[in-house]
Design an enzyme around this catalytic site. Sequence first.
Site, PDB file in Angstrom:
ATOM      1  N   ASN A   1      -8.127  -6.103   2.010  1.00 23.13           N
ATOM      2  CA  ASN A   1      -8.506  -5.493   3.285  1.00 23.13           C
ATOM      3  C   ASN A   1      -9.280  -6.520   4.107  1.00 23.13           C
ATOM      4  OD1 ASN A   1      -9.515  -3.935   5.366  1.00 23.13           O
ATOM      5  ND2 ASN A   1     -10.944  -2.769   4.080  1.00 23.13           N
TER       6      ASN A   1
ATOM      7  N   LYS B   1     -10.259  -6.345   7.141  1.00 20.89           N
ATOM      8  CA  LYS B   1     -11.148  -5.766   8.166  1.00 20.89           C
ATOM      9  C   LYS B   1     -10.925  -6.489   9.505  1.00 20.89           C
ATOM     10  CE  LYS B   1     -14.163  -4.369   4.463  1.00 20.89           C
ATOM     11  NZ  LYS B   1     -15.502  -3.987   3.998  1.00 20.89           N
TER      12      LYS B   1
ATOM     13  N   HIS C   1     -11.390   4.777   5.237  1.00 21.97           N
ATOM     14  CA  HIS C   1     -12.345   3.769   4.768  1.00 21.97           C
ATOM     15  C   HIS C   1     -13.753   4.172   5.218  1.00 21.97           C
ATOM     16  CE1 HIS C   1     -14.522   0.009   4.349  1.00 21.97           C
ATOM     17  NE2 HIS C   1     -13.596  -0.340   3.476  1.00 21.97           N
TER      18      HIS C   1
ATOM     19  N   GLU D   1     -16.090   2.603   6.478  1.00 19.56           N
ATOM     20  CA  GLU D   1     -16.506   2.070   7.783  1.00 19.56           C
ATOM     21  C   GLU D   1     -15.947   2.929   8.918  1.00 19.56           C
ATOM     22  OE1 GLU D   1     -15.235  -1.924   6.990  1.00 19.56           O
ATOM     23  OE2 GLU D   1     -16.871  -2.140   5.559  1.00 19.56           O
TER      24      GLU D   1
ATOM     25  N   GLU E   1     -14.605   3.704  -3.533  1.00 15.31           N
ATOM     26  CA  GLU E   1     -15.434   2.606  -3.033  1.00 15.31           C
ATOM     27  C   GLU E   1     -16.844   3.118  -2.768  1.00 15.31           C
ATOM     28  OE1 GLU E   1     -12.964  -0.683  -1.090  1.00 15.31           O
ATOM     29  OE2 GLU E   1     -13.298   0.839   0.436  1.00 15.31           O
TER      30      GLU E   1
ATOM     31  N   GLY F   1     -19.468  -4.968   0.468  1.00 16.74           N
ATOM     32  CA  GLY F   1     -20.006  -6.109   1.217  1.00 16.74           C
ATOM     33  C   GLY F   1     -21.422  -6.481   0.831  1.00 16.74           C
TER      34      GLY F   1
ATOM     35  N   SER G   1     -17.280  -5.196  -3.471  1.00 18.16           N
ATOM     36  CA  SER G   1     -17.712  -6.493  -4.003  1.00 18.16           C
ATOM     37  C   SER G   1     -16.899  -6.954  -5.212  1.00 18.16           C
ATOM     38  CB  SER G   1     -19.210  -6.472  -4.322  1.00 18.16           C
ATOM     39  OG  SER G   1     -19.963  -6.244  -3.135  1.00 18.16           O
TER      40      SER G   1
HETATM   41  P1  PGA Z   1     -15.941  -5.840  -0.140  1.00 19.71           P
HETATM   42  O1  PGA Z   1     -15.216  -4.675   0.689  1.00 19.71           O
HETATM   43  O2  PGA Z   1     -14.968  -6.300  -1.205  1.00 19.71           O
HETATM   44  O3  PGA Z   1     -16.247  -6.890   0.860  1.00 19.71           O
HETATM   45  O4  PGA Z   1     -17.157  -5.215  -0.761  1.00 19.71           O
HETATM   46  C1  PGA Z   1     -14.421  -3.718   0.063  1.00 19.71           C
HETATM   47  C2  PGA Z   1     -13.855  -2.764   1.082  1.00 19.71           C
HETATM   48  O5  PGA Z   1     -14.576  -2.371   2.014  1.00 19.71           O
HETATM   49  O6  PGA Z   1     -12.679  -2.365   0.983  1.00 19.71           O
END
Ligand code: PGA
Length: 258
Positions: free
Chosen positions: A11, A13, A101, A103, A173, A179, A219
């Site tokens: 992903n 983003k 997601h 976000e 998640e 992140g 992460s």
């Molecule tokens: P990350 O993001 O691997 O940077 O923690 C995962 C995600 O939001 O799908």
Amino acid sequence: MTDRTPLVAGNWKMHRDHLEAIQLVQRLAYHLTEEDTDGQEVTVHPPFTALRSVQTLIDSDRLRLILGAQDCHPDAEGAHTGDVSVPMLARLAVGYVIVGHSERRLHHGEDDALVARKARAALGGGLRPIVCVGEGQAVRDAGRAEEVVLAQVRGSLEGVEPDDPARVVVAYEPVWAIGTGRTATPDDAQAMAAAIRAELAERSGAAFAAGVRILYGGSVKPANIRSIMAQPDVDGVLVGGASLSAEDFALIVGHRRL
Ligand code: PGA
């Protein structure tokens, strides 16, 4: 005991313009061996503006990558400024679309009902939804993670009943792990994945639940991929930050070699 095909999803983003996207996919293709992709699916989810470029590259170089999108609108068309529909994605040979997601839930106010509409639209249009769920830090601290995540699963999969359970993917998640460099322990990821599968079994039967792929995200890095993938109910990963490095993402895809 499973014939679920592992899925490694990248992903991106809101990173990489269409030219940078081409470079990243070319580098990824350079690092990936056939052995790495054998027996599993690998998706890349660039921003909408790069989908066409990446699709052309995958096509022309016959790359063993599946194109993914990061979101879709539940309607096929209409007066929805700034949105992109499932039929538009399908025309670009997009195979998977992330919906719900954290976000988007946080910054765009998406709730479970909307996520379920998007998931149903994706399936109806021939795409496979990757339906994201996950609890925040406060909920985990309060010991309510499972309760909250299972409620999200029920709400976000309302009416999502494909004939083939392999057509729907759930990504667990935990928001506090996205992140942040903090990963759920492999045991926690396994426990939640098993709880999600049990919930699906109750809802749609054991055979259906056994066919749905459940991913872990938050992460994920080359250093922790093996212990996560070793969990019996974790069928793959949704990778954010590390998918922007061709080297790291290739190591994650090729985790069986690590
Ligand atoms: P990350 O993001 O691997 O940077 O923690 C995962 C995600 O939001 O799908």
